[in-house]
Enzyme design. Structure first.
Site, mmCIF file in Angstrom:
data_model
loop_
_atom_site.group_PDB
_atom_site.id
_atom_site.type_symbol
_atom_site.label_atom_id
_atom_site.label_comp_id
_atom_site.label_asym_id
_atom_site.label_seq_id
_atom_site.Cartn_x
_atom_site.Cartn_y
_atom_site.Cartn_z
ATOM 1 N N SER A 101 -65.423 39.684 -16.489
ATOM 2 C CA SER A 101 -64.010 39.642 -16.861
ATOM 3 C C SER A 101 -63.298 40.923 -16.396
ATOM 4 O O SER A 101 -63.317 41.243 -15.208
ATOM 5 C CB SER A 101 -63.887 39.422 -18.375
ATOM 6 O OG SER A 101 -62.588 39.012 -18.738
ATOM 7 N N ASP A 234 -64.117 27.678 -18.089
ATOM 8 C CA ASP A 234 -63.511 28.961 -18.440
ATOM 9 C C ASP A 234 -62.037 28.765 -18.801
ATOM 10 O O ASP A 234 -61.240 28.350 -17.962
ATOM 11 C CB ASP A 234 -63.637 29.945 -17.272
ATOM 12 C CG ASP A 234 -63.346 31.390 -17.666
ATOM 13 O OD1 ASP A 234 -62.498 31.607 -18.555
ATOM 14 O OD2 ASP A 234 -63.967 32.297 -17.095
ATOM 15 N N HIS A 262 -66.126 31.209 -20.661
ATOM 16 C CA HIS A 262 -65.836 32.519 -20.085
ATOM 17 C C HIS A 262 -66.998 33.504 -20.189
ATOM 18 O O HIS A 262 -66.924 34.585 -19.620
ATOM 19 C CB HIS A 262 -64.598 33.107 -20.786
ATOM 20 C CG HIS A 262 -64.079 34.356 -20.150
ATOM 21 N ND1 HIS A 262 -63.699 34.428 -18.815
ATOM 22 C CD2 HIS A 262 -63.884 35.615 -20.659
ATOM 23 C CE1 HIS A 262 -63.289 35.652 -18.540
ATOM 24 N NE2 HIS A 262 -63.388 36.399 -19.621
#
Length: 304
Positions: A101, A234, A262
């Site tokens: 991320s 995601d 995610h």
């Protein structure tokens, strides 16, 4: 979930940095970089399996986890420089860098600023690859949102919810994805954490979406083996970013995990470890004899 490794500490520029490490007797190092509002805890389920063959290091970035939360610079460049110094203090000369991320954006910045430190690059649900991002993060980037956070994230509620989570966990009733999202949410109950979160987030996200896009520099990643890992479910950063990055990074490897959101390393740790291990075993660390100038000039010639 794996057994949580004890937190170790180093002091860099007067600030305490917490990190977890396993397998330090191995030659090759894997550096794991967590995401926004995360910590080294996010890697609990994969550290031990990777440490069988690799030296695995997972720091808490400044402003996150158990590391210091100074009122300072929380830009991508500052995080990259901080990781450079962190690796130097631990006497690690280079590593396979895995960023999740926001940590993916940090990993790309580290590769851009300090290419000699990068053996391989692994981007996991990575930020910095396009404009789109979840509505929640865009709302949190609105002016004044930080003043509403204490109302939306009251500590008594967080404590009570944690008690409920532990109760359900003892009865094997849990969702890895929801648990990881809750851990990030709960971390914002503290004022210092919220301040660092807001400063970090506003460096990369605005109400309209992500402000940082590395797409025009992804050719730089081609000098080292690169793998992109994404969950096809995601809801934070769309999987389309993975396909676009794969097209832009020559010879990159793309791993799309079905049914995963995610947090691939949390939701499907065995698949994640298997993919990363295969990537490590079937590639060689990138060359360290090519200068940044050579790479930039070569790309300029190709673009003419």
């Amino acid at each position: 979930m794996g057994v949580r490794r004890p937190l170790q500490h180093v002091t860099i520029h007067g600030h305490d940095v917490g990190y977890r490490r396993a397998g330090s007797d191995h030659e090759q190092t894997i550096l794991l970089i967590h995401g926004l509002a995360g910590s080294s805890k996010t890697w609990d389920a994969v550290i031990d399996d990777l440490a069988v063959d690799y030296d695995v290091v997972a720091p808490d970035l400044l402003g996150h986890g158990e590391s210091a939360k100074p009122r300072g610079d929380y830009s991508l460049g500052a995080f990259a420089s901080g990781l450079r110094d962190f690796l130097a203090v631990l006497d690690i000369h280079s590593a396979t860098v895995v960023g999740h991320s926001f940590g993916g954006g940090v990993a790309m910045q580290l590769a851009y600023q300090h290419p000699h430190l990068i053996d391989r690059l692994v981007l996991v649900g990575s930020g910095g690859l396009g404009r789109q991002v979840s509505v929640l993060l865009r709302l949190l980037a609105l002016p004044g949102a930080e003043y509403l956070m204490p109302i939306g994230i009251p500590k008594p509620l967080v404590d009570r919810a944690n008690d409920v989570g532990r109760f359900l966990g003892r009865r094997n009733i849990r969702s890895a994805r929801l648990a990881e999202m809750w851990r990030a949410y709960a971390s914002l109950a503290g004022a210092e954490n919220r301040h660092a979160f807001v400063k970090t987030m506003r460096g990369v996200i605005e109400p309209g979406g992500q402000t940082v896009d590395a797409s025009d520099r992804l050719y730089l990643a081609a000098r080292v083996p690169t793998m992109i890992v994404w969950g096809d479910q995601d809801g934070i950063i769309p999987v389309e970013h993975a396909h676009a990055a794969h097209e832009l990074i020559e010879n990159s490897r793309l791993e799309i995990l079905p049914g995963v959101g995610h947090f691939p390393h949390v939701e499907s740790p065995e698949t994640f470890v298997a993919s990363l291990r295969d990537f490590m075993e079937t590639t060689e660390p990138g060359p360290d004899d090519q200068t940044l100038r050579d790479i930039l000039l070569a790309h300029t010639d190709e673009s003419r």
